[in-house]
Motif scaffolding. Structure first.
Motif, PDB file in Angstrom:
ATOM      1  N   LEU A  69      46.534  82.179  28.849  1.00 55.00           N
ATOM      2  CA  LEU A  69      47.102  81.500  30.008  1.00 55.00           C
ATOM      3  C   LEU A  69      48.485  82.036  30.352  1.00 55.00           C
ATOM      4  O   LEU A  69      48.833  82.186  31.528  1.00 55.00           O
ATOM      5  CB  LEU A  69      47.172  79.993  29.745  1.00 55.00           C
ATOM      6  CG  LEU A  69      45.817  79.299  29.599  1.00 55.00           C
ATOM      7  CD1 LEU A  69      46.001  77.862  29.131  1.00 55.00           C
ATOM      8  CD2 LEU A  69      45.041  79.332  30.919  1.00 55.00           C
ATOM      9  N   ARG A  70      49.280  82.331  29.332  1.00 51.76           N
ATOM     10  CA  ARG A  70      50.628  82.849  29.549  1.00 51.76           C
ATOM     11  C   ARG A  70      50.597  84.187  30.301  1.00 51.76           C
ATOM     12  O   ARG A  70      51.493  84.492  31.097  1.00 51.76           O
ATOM     13  CB  ARG A  70      51.335  83.017  28.210  1.00 51.76           C
ATOM     14  CG  ARG A  70      52.832  83.272  28.328  1.00 51.76           C
ATOM     15  CD  ARG A  70      53.459  83.477  26.952  1.00 51.76           C
ATOM     16  NE  ARG A  70      53.298  82.314  26.104  1.00 51.76           N
ATOM     17  CZ  ARG A  70      54.078  81.237  26.155  1.00 51.76           C
ATOM     18  NH1 ARG A  70      55.048  81.172  27.055  1.00 51.76           N
ATOM     19  NH2 ARG A  70      53.888  80.228  25.322  1.00 51.76           N
ATOM     20  N   GLU A  71      49.553  84.978  30.043  1.00 47.33           N
ATOM     21  CA  GLU A  71      49.426  86.280  30.687  1.00 47.33           C
ATOM     22  C   GLU A  71      48.670  86.220  32.010  1.00 47.33           C
ATOM     23  O   GLU A  71      48.338  87.254  32.592  1.00 47.33           O
ATOM     24  CB  GLU A  71      48.723  87.254  29.744  1.00 47.33           C
ATOM     25  CG  GLU A  71      49.511  87.554  28.475  1.00 47.33           C
ATOM     26  CD  GLU A  71      50.870  88.166  28.766  1.00 47.33           C
ATOM     27  OE1 GLU A  71      50.934  89.054  29.649  1.00 47.33           O
ATOM     28  OE2 GLU A  71      51.863  87.746  28.140  1.00 47.33           O
ATOM     29  N   GLY A  72      48.380  85.022  32.486  1.00 47.67           N
ATOM     30  CA  GLY A  72      47.708  84.881  33.772  1.00 47.67           C
ATOM     31  C   GLY A  72      46.200  84.875  33.693  1.00 47.67           C
ATOM     32  O   GLY A  72      45.526  84.981  34.726  1.00 47.67           O
ATOM     33  N   GLY A  73      45.634  84.736  32.490  1.00 53.06           N
ATOM     34  CA  GLY A  73      44.182  84.684  32.332  1.00 53.06           C
ATOM     35  C   GLY A  73      43.597  83.369  32.807  1.00 53.06           C
ATOM     36  O   GLY A  73      44.318  82.428  33.160  1.00 53.06           O
TER      37      GLY A  73
END
Length: 365
Positions: A69-73
């Motif tokens: 989630l942190r990487e935009g997944g």
């Protein structure tokens, strides 16, 4: 003015805002929560080593989703990443380490739901698929059906590239001993299962999409093809971008009767709709019947306590009927919350705002 007001209301309906201190409505945010079962989990019954092992396992699953989630997944990828880790961990009642049926085999149930499209996939009674949650995802991707069972689910798995293992691969001595003790002492499954070890995850990603997933081995000594709430869409698993994502763990028969997961999301959506209506009704009109000002989406939100109250109220209904367990809930409005009416629940949550915590015992412990 009428047209502008209508457009603003439509935008509010489509993209609920989150009310948090320092919150910027234009800033994307994410949140994530996991559970590893609820039940009679007390500090005095757990050694320091056992507690450390459970906390490490929860931390690893939480980090798997957090990193995505942190990487935009996507929320969907975060949910499946966390659950597959817990399915491989024999400390939890899912995948390897799942409980035994009355006949001495292991059968898995799992469900997955996409809050953006409300697409869903679920399987029950599988016995050779290493990661049942991934099979549920394949059912969802296939799109023709939502729920597959037993031999049919196994046959469908043959058409996928998912890893398969012998049923014995899932077995652990501790679970086998629970079944033997149950039969020898004529105990109920609740007497040997001091916790409901079902695992689950819920996520909100940076695109504003929600997802929920749940995986379990059911109850020790289950018979006659018994199915609990975990794979039942609306009972143990549900996701809808308009309201929330929920994964449940507990006494499945009662969660099915209450329709816990969807009930929480429906009540939350109705609360939001009522807030919109109240805001609409509060705007004064000019002499021509037009609103004197426009209410922007950033001015409206549901507080974390509002969501907590709804989840607690639904769990109270379960308790009134005689059941117990817990849920994890995340929504577009704020951080993920936990609700459980048992002494403890293996759980963790993390958000883009910096909140990160892992818990095992009752609130405040």
């Amino acid at each position: 003015m009428r047209a502008i007001f209508a457009l603003v209301l439509a935008a509010i309906l489509a993209v609920p805002a989150a009310g948090q201190e320092g919150y910027d409505p234009g800033e994307p945010r994410w949140s994530f929560a996991i559970h590893g079962g609820a039940g009679t989990i007390r500090r005095e019954n757990m050694s320091a080593k056992q507690e450390a092992e459970y906390r490490a396992a929860l931390d690893a699953a939480l980090k798997a989703g957090e990193d995505i989630l942190r990487e935009g997944g996507s929320a969907m990828d975060a949910v499946t990443a966390a659950i597959t880790l817990m399915e491989d961990d024999p400390k939890f009642n899912a995948g390897r380490g799942a409980v035994f049926t009355w006949d001495g085999t292991i059968e898995h149930d799992a469900a997955l739901m996409d809050g953006q499209t409300r697409a869903a996939g679920a399987v029950t009674g599988t016995s050779t698929v290493r990661h049942p949650i991934l099979l549920a995802r394949e059912v969802m991707r296939h799109g023709r059906h939502v729920f597959l069972s037993g031999a049919g689910a196994e046959s469908f798995a043959d058409s996928t590239d998912l890893e398969r293992v012998d049923n014995e691969w899932f077995a652990t001595d501790a679970r086998r001993q629970s079944l033997e003790r149950m039969k020898a002492q004529a105990l109920s499954s609740l007497d040997v299962d001091l916790k409901f070890g079902t695992v689950g995850a819920v996520a909100l990603d940076l695109d504003g999409n929600l997802a929920a997933g749940t995986s379990t081995g059911g109850m020790t000594g289950k018979r006659w093809g018994r199915i609990g709430d975990a794979p039942v869409i609306g009972a143990g698993t549900y996701a809808d971008n308009r309201s929330c994502a929920v994964s449940a763990t507990g006494w499945g028969e009662y969660f099915i009767r209450v329709g816990v997961a969807q009930e929480i999301c429906t009540r939350l959506r109705l609360r939001w709709d009522q807030m919109l209506q109240d805001a609409h009704d509060s705007v004064p009109m000019d002499g021509e019947g037009n609103p004197q000002y426009v209410i922007h989406a950033s001015e409206l939100w549901l507080e974390a306590q509002d969501i907590q109250d709804i989840a607690d109220a639904v769990l109270a209904e379960v308790q009134d009927l005689g059941g117990d367990g817990g849920v994890i809930v995340t929504s577009p409005f704020g951080p993920a919350i936990f609700s459980f009416n048992t002494p403890g629940m293996y759980r963790g949550r993390v958000t883009s705002a910096g909140l990160r915590e892992i818990g095992i015992f009752g609130k405040g412990e």
